[in-house]
Design an enzyme around this catalytic site. Structure first.
Site, PDB file in Angstrom:
ATOM      1  N   SER A  13      33.553  35.617  39.353  1.00  0.00           N
ATOM      2  CA  SER A  13      34.074  36.219  40.639  1.00  0.00           C
ATOM      3  C   SER A  13      32.914  36.340  41.548  1.00  0.00           C
ATOM      4  O   SER A  13      31.779  36.700  41.331  1.00  0.00           O
ATOM      5  CB  SER A  13      34.374  37.701  40.376  1.00  0.00           C
ATOM      6  OG  SER A  13      34.318  38.614  41.209  1.00  0.00           O
ATOM      7  N   THR A  14      33.031  35.773  42.718  1.00  0.00           N
ATOM      8  CA  THR A  14      32.129  35.410  43.971  1.00  0.00           C
ATOM      9  C   THR A  14      31.678  37.050  44.200  1.00  0.00           C
ATOM     10  O   THR A  14      30.463  37.128  44.686  1.00  0.00           O
ATOM     11  CB  THR A  14      32.875  34.878  45.068  1.00  0.00           C
ATOM     12  OG1 THR A  14      33.749  35.443  45.445  1.00  0.00           O
ATOM     13  CG2 THR A  14      32.848  33.161  44.812  1.00  0.00           C
TER      14      THR A  14
END
Lengths: 202, 202
Positions: A13-14
């Site tokens: 997840s960024t």
């Protein structure tokens, strides 16, 4: 009473990258105990939205915003950032290593190292040799850790985390949780820390 | 050069309530010119996600989080809040009145009044008599405003706003936009204001 803050994240997840790089320092500065909680977003996206990919790929308008926003957030915090050529990357092995490293003094550095590998160096975080080198660089003997990571017991730990995430009402990442109170998003870290401090006073 | 910040909102949106109640004061304190930009989320949700309802109703896990989060945010900012019995409410007439009030000195108070009616007083914001009373309470003669609101020209203005929102990459509300740079969410207002100030220096 002292209180603790759980940081629920997925290495794929960024926005978890943006949160993970600063959560330990912010908790330390506030005097809040940090508990790392790796989990997998994939099963939640499938169960809740019926999708087999990141919502940022499924809904391009949200994806376009996210890529610009994460770049901008990393610039603001002075965090390294390079848009990865593969998204989302398979994060299961890295998450299992993080589960296996629970309570270890190297855990925070390992977690930040995986995020930097994925989102600053564009490297394959599912590659055992990459994770092995990362552990070695932290002065950790990688073999026993990687072996422990794939034991049935440790795999069950990650599955249990993911099930607990769903039970907590989690639907994305990262999240801060204080005594069941959920704060979604890297932009709510300071609200979560304030909640933890208020919670500690009661 | 002086710069301006556009606040893109929908009267049906809970997080727009949390943003709208403080955006004018925050912009004023920072010396940034605020431009209100009413638009409709409904057509965007349909075009982008193929849904005819709020994503918070379509995805209950996100809805449950949102209701708790908005309650918590209103408590933090000391904003009035009552969970409405109808969600989302039809916001088209109120948005048309806001378009008709562009540049008027009462516009900010009207906008906050509509949000408070929806999210603190649980009132029907699509009711012309409610909007009429709200305008009257602000010392505005309501008849000409409500008449202007439903002219073809003013309806087209709201449609154009919604089309421009889509062109800007908007997919939710509220948003701050500075020279095309999009910040989504009430939690990014301070980032947006900082961007506007930096923009003004260049």
């Amino acid at each position: 009473m002292a209180t603790s803050l759980e940081f629920w994240f997925d290495f794929a997840s960024t926005y978890s990258h943006v949160g993970a790089l600063r959560i330990e320092e912010e908790c330390r500065a506030a005097g809040v105990l940090l508990v790392w909680k790796p989990f997998l977003l994939g099963p939640l996206f499938t169960a809740q939205q019926g999708i087999k990919d990141s919502p940022f790929n499924v809904q391009p308008v949200k994806g376009r915003y996210m890529w610009r926003d994460v770049e901008r957030l990393c610039a603001k915090h002075d965090f390294p950032w390079r848009r990865p050529t593969v998204f989302p990357r398979n994060s299961i092995l890295a998450a299992r290593v993080a589960c296996a490293g629970e309570g270890q003094p190297w855990l925070g550095d390992f977690i930040r190292g995986v995020f930097l590998a994925n989102f600053a160096e564009d490297r394959d975080i599912s590659d055992p040799s990459m994770l092995s080198k990362l552990l070695k660089g932290l002065g950790v003997d990688p073999e026993p850790v990687l072996e422990r990571a794939v034991t049935a017991e440790n795999k069950a730990k990650l599955r249990a985390n993911t099930e607990q995430a769903e039970a907590l009402g989690i639907f994305g990442a990262p999240n801060c949780v204080i005594g069941g109170e959920l704060f979604f998003g890297q932009d709510r870290i300071s609200d979560a820390i304030a909640w933890a401090l208020a919670d500690a006073r009661t």
